[in-house]
Design a protein around this motif. Sequence first.
Motif, mmCIF file in Angstrom:
data_model
loop_
_atom_site.group_PDB
_atom_site.id
_atom_site.type_symbol
_atom_site.label_atom_id
_atom_site.label_comp_id
_atom_site.label_asym_id
_atom_site.label_seq_id
_atom_site.Cartn_x
_atom_site.Cartn_y
_atom_site.Cartn_z
ATOM 1 N N ARG A 264 -0.895 -6.790 -4.953
ATOM 2 C CA ARG A 264 0.264 -7.093 -5.795
ATOM 3 C C ARG A 264 -0.061 -6.967 -7.279
ATOM 4 N N ASP A 265 -1.285 -7.301 -7.660
ATOM 5 C CA ASP A 265 -1.687 -7.095 -9.053
ATOM 6 C C ASP A 265 -1.639 -5.609 -9.401
ATOM 7 N N ALA A 266 -2.102 -4.771 -8.478
ATOM 8 C CA ALA A 266 -2.035 -3.328 -8.707
ATOM 9 C C ALA A 266 -0.593 -2.847 -8.766
ATOM 10 N N LEU A 267 0.264 -3.417 -7.922
ATOM 11 C CA LEU A 267 1.686 -3.056 -7.923
ATOM 12 C C LEU A 267 2.315 -3.368 -9.273
ATOM 13 N N ALA A 268 1.953 -4.515 -9.838
ATOM 14 C CA ALA A 268 2.526 -4.923 -11.128
ATOM 15 C C ALA A 268 2.116 -3.991 -12.264
ATOM 16 N N ALA B 100 3.540 5.729 -5.589
ATOM 17 C CA ALA B 100 3.462 5.716 -7.057
ATOM 18 C C ALA B 100 2.484 6.775 -7.561
ATOM 19 N N ARG B 101 1.398 6.966 -6.836
ATOM 20 C CA ARG B 101 0.428 7.994 -7.243
ATOM 21 C C ARG B 101 1.042 9.380 -7.193
ATOM 22 N N ARG B 102 2.125 9.530 -6.450
ATOM 23 C CA ARG B 102 2.810 10.807 -6.366
ATOM 24 C C ARG B 102 4.129 10.769 -7.137
ATOM 25 N N ALA B 103 4.239 9.812 -8.064
ATOM 26 C CA ALA B 103 5.380 9.711 -8.989
ATOM 27 C C ALA B 103 6.699 9.442 -8.285
ATOM 28 N N GLY C 291 -5.735 3.047 -4.993
ATOM 29 C CA GLY C 291 -6.183 2.631 -6.315
ATOM 30 C C GLY C 291 -6.812 1.263 -6.386
ATOM 31 N N VAL C 292 -7.166 0.671 -5.227
ATOM 32 C CA VAL C 292 -7.745 -0.676 -5.239
ATOM 33 C C VAL C 292 -9.103 -0.703 -4.540
ATOM 34 N N GLY C 293 -9.759 0.447 -4.434
ATOM 35 C CA GLY C 293 -11.029 0.507 -3.710
ATOM 36 C C GLY C 293 -12.100 -0.372 -4.302
ATOM 37 N N GLU C 294 -12.266 -0.331 -5.615
ATOM 38 C CA GLU C 294 -13.306 -1.135 -6.260
ATOM 39 C C GLU C 294 -12.984 -2.617 -6.191
ATOM 40 N N THR D 238 0.833 -1.201 0.000
ATOM 41 C CA THR D 238 0.000 0.000 0.000
ATOM 42 C C THR D 238 0.867 1.249 0.000
ATOM 43 N N ALA D 239 1.940 1.251 0.783
ATOM 44 C CA ALA D 239 2.855 2.399 0.787
ATOM 45 C C ALA D 239 3.443 2.616 -0.603
ATOM 46 N N ALA D 240 3.829 1.539 -1.270
ATOM 47 C CA ALA D 240 4.387 1.668 -2.621
ATOM 48 C C ALA D 240 3.364 2.246 -3.591
ATOM 49 N N LEU D 241 2.121 1.799 -3.504
ATOM 50 C CA LEU D 241 1.073 2.299 -4.407
ATOM 51 C C LEU D 241 0.771 3.769 -4.133
ATOM 52 N N LEU D 242 0.740 4.168 -2.861
ATOM 53 C CA LEU D 242 0.495 5.567 -2.531
ATOM 54 C C LEU D 242 1.634 6.456 -3.020
#
Length: 532
Positions: A119-123, A29-32, A65-68, A23-27
């Motif tokens: 992990r799918d979102a991370l990929a 990533a949203r901030r580039a 980015g994984v709410g849905e 989750t930290a990585a995805l957050l």
Amino acid sequence: MSVEPDGADIPVVIIGAGPVGVTAALLLARRAVRTLVLERHEDVYPLPRAVATDDEVRRILQAAGVGEEFAAIARPARGLRLLDARHRTMAEFPRTAHGRHGYPQTSMFDQPQLERLLRDALARRPECELRSAAEVTGVDPHAEGPVRVTYRDDDGEHEVWAEAVLGCDGANGLTRDAIGAVWEDLRFEESWMAVDVRTTADVRCWEGVDQVCDPRRPATFMRVGEDRYRWEFRQPGGDEPVRDLLAPWLPPSHPGDVEIVRQTQYTFRARLADRWREGRVFLLGDAAHLTPPFIGQGLCSGLRDAHNLTWKLARVLRQGGDERLLDTYESERKPHARHVIRLAVAMGWAMTGGQDGAAALRRGLLAAACRIPGLAALAGRGLSPPLTAGPLVRRRLRKGPAGTHCPQPWVTADGRRTRLDEALGDAFTVLTATEPSPSLTALAHGLGVRALPVADLGDDGTLAAWLRAARVDAVLLRPDRVVMDAVPAGGRDFTDTAAWAALLHTARRPLSSRSLPSRPTPDDGLPRSATR
């Protein structure tokens, strides 16, 4: 040992690819912000562990980015019941299907499913790289300059350098030792057995969590999925068969098609690391705090850590934020985590009654308290307290909204219905009850954000009612949707903007816009190679 090539851009190394680390990585990533995630296991741990979350954490997963995707695997729960030894209801603490954050206040889920979708979102994010079967062997924080991280995998020993390291490696990880942190014992330790079951039987269940307040055998029971259930029993030292323990919940005539997916023993502890940061190395999740499970906040606290830290770290790395901004991570999250741990311990002792001579008295007081009108509704409110006052929480009203989250209704943006956070994006935002004053407009312009009258958002009136109830004319929302400051009704400006604005903007160039600082010369005598 192989070394990342000079100039390799690894802003952040995350140790551990559990829910908190990913989750930290995805957050980020949203901030580039690019991340390298190092995980010692080859794949997702296949057996269930965490099973409950709240609406605030649902909102964090939305931000990641994984709410849905999470909504598709989550099951709303009705709340918590306290039962006596004969399974009679002592109290019921209901949870609503639509909480302040726009989601059910309690949701049940299967952790392996959550980890897989994360992990799918991370990929899918080019900013993120996951290296599995990579065991971190060392973290070397320096007061200035990059952080050295060493790890081993099937190809041998490796060394990487990062601008920051997030230790999401759990209670037994090495990051806590690397920064010299030690546990503070908050005086709770009990041995429990967790049993995860799959069955099509007509299990006696109210679609919520049951806590059996039985001094002989305290227990917790909940439905996790369509055919999935979780039981937890405090271990008395006996060896009672598991099926006998489950019998009160199963129909007498059930033929016995009960599959035990997992049966394991846990020691529930209450602990808090005495420090969460050394230089650019941070502790998150179970590396920083251990919470007994009685209020379902263990994983929730770790995801709150990620949400609190990542926007600040991204601001320092990419937007020239002051280094002192990172100090607010521990000063905000540590008191919050301590409060949640103490609440869990109190709930645990109240529910189980403990094992000392005062246990019967506590159970009697609990039963009496449960009969007080309105107490159940009060206790059923959100478990997350406001953040304490500090540089990024300007609390001038005793009961003002600073330190709390803005509610998240559905709004209209660009002609379509969407959740508030999606409409606002990842930046600061000024929300106003009326047209913003020139001074508020100027402040928003200085921050590079918008000042929005809530009437323009087309919600159902939730935001205007929230501002009225708080007796404020405007609020300044942080990127994590915590209220940073508020303008009291009839007031004109936020407080002492020069003090906190200095944390958000400095004259120096952010590290991510220039080359990494020179690396300290290693003195461990290990040979180096530029090849992998």
